[in-house]
Design a protein around this motif. Structure first.
Motif, mmCIF file in Angstrom:
data_model
loop_
_atom_site.group_PDB
_atom_site.id
_atom_site.type_symbol
_atom_site.label_atom_id
_atom_site.label_comp_id
_atom_site.label_asym_id
_atom_site.label_seq_id
_atom_site.Cartn_x
_atom_site.Cartn_y
_atom_site.Cartn_z
ATOM 1 N N GLY A 185 0.750 -1.154 -0.024
ATOM 2 C CA GLY A 185 -0.011 -0.057 0.027
ATOM 3 C C GLY A 185 0.831 1.170 -0.019
ATOM 4 O O GLY A 185 0.468 2.446 -0.782
ATOM 5 N N GLN A 186 1.817 1.210 0.767
ATOM 6 C CA GLN A 186 2.698 2.557 0.798
ATOM 7 C C GLN A 186 3.398 2.512 -0.727
ATOM 8 O O GLN A 186 3.611 3.867 -0.746
ATOM 9 C CB GLN A 186 3.878 2.251 2.006
ATOM 10 N N GLN A 187 3.968 1.669 -1.120
ATOM 11 C CA GLN A 187 4.448 1.694 -2.568
ATOM 12 C C GLN A 187 3.532 2.281 -3.457
ATOM 13 O O GLN A 187 3.884 3.118 -4.271
ATOM 14 C CB GLN A 187 5.062 0.283 -2.913
ATOM 15 N N ALA A 188 2.306 1.551 -3.514
ATOM 16 C CA ALA A 188 1.166 2.218 -4.358
ATOM 17 C C ALA A 188 0.916 3.750 -4.155
ATOM 18 O O ALA A 188 0.891 4.711 -4.987
ATOM 19 C CB ALA A 188 -0.025 1.331 -4.056
ATOM 20 N N LEU A 189 1.025 4.238 -2.919
ATOM 21 C CA LEU A 189 0.786 5.567 -2.609
ATOM 22 C C LEU A 189 1.986 6.282 -3.113
ATOM 23 O O LEU A 189 1.818 7.496 -3.802
ATOM 24 C CB LEU A 189 0.716 5.498 -0.964
ATOM 25 N N ARG A 190 3.182 5.932 -3.072
ATOM 26 C CA ARG A 190 4.293 6.853 -3.437
ATOM 27 C C ARG A 190 4.417 6.609 -4.800
ATOM 28 O O ARG A 190 4.618 7.825 -5.506
ATOM 29 C CB ARG A 190 5.699 5.956 -3.054
ATOM 30 N N GLU A 191 3.888 5.659 -5.656
ATOM 31 C CA GLU A 191 3.685 5.688 -7.207
ATOM 32 C C GLU A 191 2.487 6.502 -7.676
ATOM 33 O O GLU A 191 2.782 7.412 -8.647
ATOM 34 C CB GLU A 191 3.472 4.357 -7.573
ATOM 35 N N LEU A 192 1.552 6.556 -6.957
ATOM 36 C CA LEU A 192 0.241 7.628 -7.104
ATOM 37 C C LEU A 192 1.053 8.946 -7.086
ATOM 38 O O LEU A 192 0.400 9.998 -7.852
ATOM 39 C CB LEU A 192 -0.805 7.251 -6.379
#
Length: 120
Positions: free
Chosen positions: A63-70
């Motif tokens: 989830g944290q990785q997805a947030l950084r990508e977004l």
């Protein structure tokens, strides 16, 4: 009263609208405490139902990785918008080119609050 078997059933939602049903049946041994047997069954059921700490950690990391990508993608699109706006203004094509709508620094974070239970 004589109890020959103890039956404990748990329904567990596994995602995508699916659920599993777990049934535990034990035969108490002579001298076993029924309270201990029920407690042990509940512990087994919770271990089956609850994700492991490792699973939770991986979900949080994902989830944290997805947030950084977004966030990176939003910044990229914001930069593209501003470059296009600057170009339109500089060329006189649209001197009133708007700034990017919904200027987001990042996605909304968790809202602070509290849960209040009211008797109805």
């Amino acid at each position: 009263m004589r109890i020959d078997k103890i039956h404990y059933q748990l329904n567990c939602v596994v995602g995508s609208g699916l659920s599993e049903s777990f049934t535990f049946i034990v035969e108490p041994e002579l001298g076993d405490s029924l309270d201990n047997n029920f407690a042990e069954l509940r512990d087994w059921a919770h271990k089956v139902k609850m994700p492991s700490e490792n699973d939770i950690y991986h979900k949080i990391q994902k989830g944290q990785q997805a947030l950084r990508e977004l966030d990176a993608r939003i910044e990229e699109k914001k930069q593209q918008w501003n470059e296009m706006r600057t170009f339109l203004i500089a060329q006189g094509i649209n001197p009133n080119a708007p700034e990017m709508p919904l200027p987001l620094k990042s996605l909304p974070q968790a809202i602070d609050g509290e849960i209040v239970d009211k008797d109805i």
